[in-house]
Design a protein around this motif. Structure first.
Motif, PDB file in Angstrom:
ATOM      1  N   UNK A   1       0.818  -1.217   0.000  1.00  0.00           N
ATOM      2  CA  UNK A   1       0.000   0.000   0.000  1.00  0.00           C
ATOM      3  C   UNK A   1       0.846   1.259   0.000  1.00  0.00           C
ATOM      4  N   UNK A   2       2.012   1.181   0.602  1.00  0.00           N
ATOM      5  CA  UNK A   2       2.960   2.299   0.665  1.00  0.00           C
ATOM      6  C   UNK A   2       4.334   1.686   0.835  1.00  0.00           C
ATOM      7  N   UNK A   3       5.358   2.528   0.934  1.00  0.00           N
ATOM      8  CA  UNK A   3       6.721   2.006   0.979  1.00  0.00           C
ATOM      9  C   UNK A   3       6.925   1.010   2.109  1.00  0.00           C
ATOM     10  N   UNK A   4       6.312   1.261   3.259  1.00  0.00           N
ATOM     11  CA  UNK A   4       6.502   0.391   4.414  1.00  0.00           C
ATOM     12  C   UNK A   4       5.173  -0.130   4.975  1.00  0.00           C
ATOM     13  N   UNK A   5       4.156  -0.145   4.162  1.00  0.00           N
ATOM     14  CA  UNK A   5       2.828  -0.587   4.608  1.00  0.00           C
ATOM     15  C   UNK A   5       2.303  -1.674   3.682  1.00  0.00           C
ATOM     16  N   UNK A   6       2.000  -2.839   4.259  1.00  0.00           N
ATOM     17  CA  UNK A   6       1.498  -3.974   3.486  1.00  0.00           C
ATOM     18  C   UNK A   6       0.136  -4.388   4.028  1.00  0.00           C
ATOM     19  N   UNK A   7      -0.644  -5.010   3.164  1.00  0.00           N
ATOM     20  CA  UNK A   7      -2.036  -5.346   3.501  1.00  0.00           C
ATOM     21  C   UNK A   7      -2.345  -6.796   3.190  1.00  0.00           C
ATOM     22  N   UNK A   8      -2.929  -7.471   4.191  1.00  0.00           N
ATOM     23  CA  UNK A   8      -3.587  -8.755   3.960  1.00  0.00           C
ATOM     24  C   UNK A   8      -5.064  -8.448   3.785  1.00  0.00           C
ATOM     25  N   UNK A   9      -5.479  -8.340   2.533  1.00  0.00           N
ATOM     26  CA  UNK A   9      -6.821  -7.842   2.230  1.00  0.00           C
ATOM     27  C   UNK A   9      -7.876  -8.934   2.375  1.00  0.00           C
ATOM     28  N   UNK A  10      -9.072  -8.507   2.764  1.00  0.00           N
ATOM     29  CA  UNK A  10     -10.227  -9.405   2.799  1.00  0.00           C
ATOM     30  C   UNK A  10     -10.851  -9.454   1.409  1.00  0.00           C
ATOM     31  N   UNK A  11     -11.427 -10.598   1.026  1.00  0.00           N
ATOM     32  CA  UNK A  11     -12.033 -10.688  -0.300  1.00  0.00           C
ATOM     33  C   UNK A  11     -13.281  -9.825  -0.463  1.00  0.00           C
ATOM     34  N   UNK A  12     -13.980  -9.560   0.653  1.00  0.00           N
ATOM     35  CA  UNK A  12     -15.192  -8.720   0.629  1.00  0.00           C
ATOM     36  C   UNK A  12     -16.216  -9.225  -0.365  1.00  0.00           C
ATOM     37  N   UNK A  13     -16.392 -10.539  -0.404  1.00  0.00           N
ATOM     38  CA  UNK A  13     -17.400 -11.165  -1.264  1.00  0.00           C
ATOM     39  C   UNK A  13     -18.233 -12.135  -0.445  1.00  0.00           C
ATOM     40  N   UNK A  14     -19.378 -12.503  -0.991  1.00  0.00           N
ATOM     41  CA  UNK A  14     -20.301 -13.398  -0.292  1.00  0.00           C
ATOM     42  C   UNK A  14     -20.477 -14.717  -1.034  1.00  0.00           C
ATOM     43  N   UNK A  15     -19.455 -15.136  -1.796  1.00  0.00           N
ATOM     44  CA  UNK A  15     -19.582 -16.370  -2.562  1.00  0.00           C
ATOM     45  C   UNK A  15     -19.333 -17.612  -1.721  1.00  0.00           C
ATOM     46  N   UNK A  16     -18.985 -17.429  -0.460  1.00  0.00           N
ATOM     47  CA  UNK A  16     -18.852 -18.544   0.465  1.00  0.00           C
ATOM     48  C   UNK A  16     -19.126 -18.034   1.877  1.00  0.00           C
TER      49      UNK A  16
END
Length: 425
Positions: A240-255
């Motif tokens: 996300x930025x030089x020193x910022x990382x993200x474990x993102x959520x899928x934000x879906x309802x397929x399961x």
């Protein structure tokens, strides 16, 4: 004695021995390193170490000037995860100069000293005073990488990073927004690696707030626990930025996202071994895994708005977490969205009194600032760095990371934070 000088013998090339020594080393986690050298002979291998693939995730800066330069620099800057200091001083003079450094060094910072005296007494005194390692010059690139790896990737060592869990007392109170903005502030203010884990798999907003659309994220990890290690987790992180990382959520309802109580434990533990700060964005729900995550986090921050339902829920959370974490500090409280026009509210004093907590901060209702940031996928500090709310966020970042003490400022919304800081003196 570990960390003694690297030397070549019988004409063997230093480069060849570097390769041999490096082969067994694992990658160094996302840490910040600053070196203060007195000679080019020491600065050069440290700089080359920063270019090695095993150091790819670490942020390394090399400066000249030795311990005096470090003392001057850290008068006005936070110390990183690791400081490497070269000194040509005699043993007793070296020990005296390090005493001065302790006054400006964060307690969690590790220190490695590169000296020019092969003295067993000096080594023992340095280790006794808390220095992580003493290395005798001349040194090689492999020495430096090996020393750093030995400190930060020991499988029996405690996790490198601290975890801070954010949870809302009620839906819509701004807990996720606060978590994301604080993570961004921590990474930019302190030049420290931060990983954000969005644990709200069906409705998470971290990917939107950071303007990211990663193909993979935390769902791949939680549904494949047998694959989780530092290498696999690194592949799932979005930058996300030089020193910022993200474990993102899928934000879906397929399961459906029904997990057992330990579902996220291994992910969080692995993330803590990879970065100094792990921000956990915990959704407002009460499941086995949410309870476990909050119980095991190093710190818990509850965000609430000044209303009766929020007060009841905050009281329940505080009481439960005190039972689950009897040997830890109570959760931190942030009152958000205060002073909404024409809305009856509970005052900050009346809200906090039954909780037995002093709010770290009271953040005023600023719909234009927050709305513009959300709609543009930007952090508050990117939208208006000088805004009073951004200053509050920056103050909170200092408190939650245990950094240097924040000086009182007579600005709206900071009263609770200042009072909290004064209590620590």
């Amino acid at each position: 004695m570990t960390g003694l000088a690297y030397q070549t013998e019988h004409g063997t090339s230093a480069a060849a021995e570097d390769v041999t020594a490096l082969q067994s080393l694992r990658p160094v986690p996302r840490i910040s390193i600053q070196a203060f050298c007195e000679t080019d002979a020491v600065a050069s291998p440290i700089e080359r170490a920063g270019e090695d693939r095993r150091m790819a995730k670490a942020h390394l800066k090399v400066r000249m000037g030795g311990i005096p330069a470090a003392l001057e620099f850290y008068q006005s800057a936070a110390t990183p995860n690791l400081v490497i200091l070269e000194s040509r001083a005699e043993p007793r003079e070296l020990l005296a100069s390090l005493d001065s450094l302790a006054d400006v060094c964060d307690p969690s910072t590790r220190v490695v000293v590169v000296g020019h005296y092969n003295d067993v007494w000096l080594y023992r005194e340095l280790i006794r005073t808390g220095i992580s390692e003493y290395v005798v010059a001349p040194i090689s690139m492999a020495d430096i990488v090996g020393v750093i790896a030995g400190i930060f990737i020991d499988p029996d060592a405690e996790p490198v990073g601290r975890s801070i869990a954010f949870v809302g007392a009620k839906g819509g109170v701004g807990s996720s927004t606060l978590a994301h903005n604080l993570a961004w502030a921590m990474s930019s203010l302190f030049e420290s690696e931060v990983v954000v884990a969005d644990l709200d798999l069906p409705f998470g907003t971290a990917n939107i707030n950071f303007d990211q659309d990663p193909a993979q994220g935390i769902a791949e990890a939680v549904f494949s626990p047998e694959r989780i290690d530092e290498v696999y987790l690194d592949r799932l992180l979005a930058q996300c930025a030089e020193r910022l990382s993200l474990l993102a959520a899928p934000s879906t309802l397929d399961r459906v996202y029904d997990f057992d109580g330990e579902a996220f434990a291994q992910i969080i533990d692995t993330a803590q071994r990879s970065a100094p700060l792990v921000v956990l964005d915990v959704p407002h729900l009460w499941t086995g895994w949410a309870k476990t995550t909050l119980a095991r986090a190093d710190d818990v921050v509850i965000t609430a708005t000044p209303e009766l339902a929020n007060l009841r829920n905050t009281k329940n959370l505080v009481d439960t977490l005190k039972k689950l974490r009897p040997n830890d500090e109570p959760p931190k409280l942030v009152i958000n969205q205060a002073n909404v026009p024409k809305r009856p509210e509970i005052s900050a004093d009346d809200f906090s009194e039954p909780l037995g907590l002093t709010p770290l901060a009271v953040i005023p209702f600023e719909p234009q600032l927050f709305g513009n940031a959300a709609n543009n996928g930007r952090m508050l500090g990117e939208m208006d760095q000088g805004h009073a709310v951004v200053e509050i966020i920056n103050e909170l970042a200092h408190v939650l990371t245990g950094r240097r003490e924040v000086r009182p400022k007579k600005k709206p919304g900071l009263a609770g934070l200042i009072e909290r800081l004064n209590l620590k003196k």
